[in-house]
Design an enzyme around this catalytic site. Structure first.
Site, mmCIF file in Angstrom:
data_model
loop_
_atom_site.group_PDB
_atom_site.id
_atom_site.type_symbol
_atom_site.label_atom_id
_atom_site.label_comp_id
_atom_site.label_asym_id
_atom_site.label_seq_id
_atom_site.Cartn_x
_atom_site.Cartn_y
_atom_site.Cartn_z
ATOM 1 N N ASP A 169 -3.147 -2.746 -2.783
ATOM 2 C CA ASP A 169 -4.137 -1.757 -2.555
ATOM 3 C C ASP A 169 -4.235 -1.293 -3.879
ATOM 4 O O ASP A 169 -2.486 -1.215 -4.216
ATOM 5 C CB ASP A 169 -4.039 -0.530 -0.839
ATOM 6 C CG ASP A 169 -5.433 0.214 -0.874
ATOM 7 O OD1 ASP A 169 -5.368 0.821 -0.321
ATOM 8 O OD2 ASP A 169 -6.357 -0.144 -1.902
ATOM 9 N N ASN A 170 -5.436 -0.350 -4.388
ATOM 10 C CA ASN A 170 -5.142 0.331 -5.634
ATOM 11 C C ASN A 170 -4.917 0.202 -6.687
ATOM 12 O O ASN A 170 -4.132 1.038 -7.667
ATOM 13 C CB ASN A 170 -3.898 1.915 -4.770
ATOM 14 C CG ASN A 170 -4.320 2.517 -3.358
ATOM 15 O OD1 ASN A 170 -3.520 2.135 -3.077
ATOM 16 N ND2 ASN A 170 -5.417 2.945 -3.393
ATOM 17 N N LYS A 182 3.524 3.366 -5.835
ATOM 18 C CA LYS A 182 2.982 2.593 -7.226
ATOM 19 C C LYS A 182 3.578 1.991 -7.362
ATOM 20 O O LYS A 182 4.183 0.632 -8.125
ATOM 21 C CB LYS A 182 1.286 2.945 -7.555
ATOM 22 C CG LYS A 182 0.545 3.598 -7.080
ATOM 23 C CD LYS A 182 0.002 2.398 -5.966
ATOM 24 C CE LYS A 182 -0.854 3.462 -4.490
ATOM 25 N NZ LYS A 182 -0.128 2.342 -3.369
ATOM 26 N N ASP A 211 0.592 -0.855 0.245
ATOM 27 C CA ASP A 211 0.116 0.186 0.371
ATOM 28 C C ASP A 211 1.068 1.123 0.010
ATOM 29 O O ASP A 211 0.736 2.510 0.804
ATOM 30 C CB ASP A 211 -0.554 0.031 1.302
ATOM 31 C CG ASP A 211 -1.753 0.945 1.157
ATOM 32 O OD1 ASP A 211 -2.751 1.626 2.397
ATOM 33 O OD2 ASP A 211 -2.389 1.901 -0.291
ATOM 34 N N GLU A 270 -11.430 4.770 -0.978
ATOM 35 C CA GLU A 270 -11.668 5.390 0.236
ATOM 36 C C GLU A 270 -12.636 6.223 0.312
ATOM 37 O O GLU A 270 -12.518 6.726 -0.496
ATOM 38 C CB GLU A 270 -10.443 5.258 0.993
ATOM 39 C CG GLU A 270 -9.417 5.688 -0.117
ATOM 40 C CD GLU A 270 -8.373 5.255 0.493
ATOM 41 O OE1 GLU A 270 -8.703 3.748 -0.838
ATOM 42 O OE2 GLU A 270 -7.348 5.676 0.179
HETATM 43 O O1 LIG Z 1 -4.972 4.424 -1.401
HETATM 44 C C1 LIG Z 1 -4.478 5.595 -1.979
HETATM 45 C C2 LIG Z 1 -4.949 6.142 -2.884
HETATM 46 C C3 LIG Z 1 -4.221 7.520 -2.862
HETATM 47 C C4 LIG Z 1 -5.114 7.847 -4.588
HETATM 48 C C5 LIG Z 1 -4.862 9.602 -4.286
HETATM 49 C C6 LIG Z 1 -5.526 10.818 -5.196
HETATM 50 C C7 LIG Z 1 -6.206 10.413 -5.704
HETATM 51 F F1 LIG Z 1 -7.053 11.419 -6.797
HETATM 52 C C8 LIG Z 1 -6.613 8.571 -5.408
HETATM 53 C C9 LIG Z 1 -6.179 7.853 -5.092
HETATM 54 C C10 LIG Z 1 -3.296 7.403 -2.564
HETATM 55 C C11 LIG Z 1 -2.753 6.203 -1.979
HETATM 56 C C12 LIG Z 1 -0.873 6.117 -2.392
HETATM 57 N N1 LIG Z 1 -0.844 5.274 -1.271
HETATM 58 C C13 LIG Z 1 -1.138 4.455 -0.442
HETATM 59 N N2 LIG Z 1 -2.545 4.560 -0.908
HETATM 60 C C14 LIG Z 1 -2.737 5.979 -2.213
HETATM 61 MG MG LIG Z 2 -4.194 2.779 -0.832
#
Ligand SMILES: Oc1cc(-c2ccc(F)cc2)cc2cncnc12
Ligand SMILES: [Mg+2]
Length: 214
Positions: free
Chosen positions: A169-170, A144, A141, A199
């Site tokens: 995640d993501n 990326k 997490d 989230e």
């Molecule tokens: O869960 C996450 C979400 C996002 C993120 C940021 C901006 C957006 F517009 C969408 C999603 C960034 C992350 C960086 N590291 C770990 N987890 C993350």
């Molecule tokens: Mg994340």
């Protein structure tokens, strides 16, 4: 310029949660990030998928890459059996400082080892520093573009064994296309996508669960 977002999240925990009660810490962060200001916690919806995978694996050794404020650290550590450890790696010292306080507020400091520094440097030190033979469970997490190199590093350092579970995640938002190609094309992994939402939003995101076949 006042408090940072992580500092505001810590304040919300101190105001709304009960010391030593991980569920109340999780609920306080989710309420704040849903109603006051968005933050990049895995969140309540994807958090339920994380909970189910952690419960299924019931890891003796677990690794988290990317602590942020410690939300998923608390989610994972609260489910671990006595005597098991979660090692969580965080590059950003300001995030790490807040996470330590949130983990302690939840009363889980004895189950968590938070290490500050770049995952690429810390992963090769896991065996010697923490007496780890291999990880039963890894939650990815962090940044990326580190998912593939760190997965390869875990393999090369002999930190994955037959049956080790990676949960990322993501994989849709912000997206990790290289990582999805890697775990879905490599015959040494059995991969499955758990569709969910980013989230606190209605935007699609999801978790990729990949079992290392050795
Ligand atoms: O869960 C996450 C979400 C996002 C993120 C940021 C901006 C957006 F517009 C969408 C999603 C960034 C992350 C960086 N590291 C770990 N987890 C993350
Ligand atoms: Mg994340």
């Amino acid at each position: 310029t006042g408090l940072s977002r992580p500092q505001r999240i810590l304040k919300a925990v101190q105001k709304n949660a009960t010391k030593g009660n991980p569920e109340s810490v999780i609920a306080a962060i989710d309420h704040y990030c849903r109603h006051s200001e968005w933050a990049m916690n895995v969140g309540d919806e994807k958090g339920l998928i994380l909970d189910s995978v952690v419960t299924e694996v019931n890891p003796s050794t677990a690794l988290e890459l990317g602590t942020y404020c410690g939300y998923s650290t608390v989610r994972i550590a609260r489910l671990l059996s006595p005597g098991t450890k979660l090692i969580t790696l965080e590059f950003n010292p300001d995030y790490a400082a807040i996470a330590r306080q949130i983990i302690a507020y939840a009363g889980l400091q004895d189950k968590v080892i938070l290490v500050e520094g770049p995952s690429g440097d810390l992963i090769p030190k896991m065996k010697q520093q923490h007496g780890i033979k291999s990880f039963d469970f890894v939650f990815l997490d962090h940044w990326k573009d580190r998912y593939v190199p760190d997965t390869k590093l875990l393999e090369e350092c002999g930190l994955l064994r037959k049956g080790s579970v990676l949960l990322a995640d993501n994989v849709i938002c912000p997206g990790t296309p290289e990582y999805l190609k890697y775990v879905r094309n490599d015959p040494r992994y059995e991969s499955r996508y758990f569709k969910s939402n980013l989230e606190y939003t209605k935007v699609e995101d999801g978790l990729e669960k990949s079992v290392f076949l050795g």
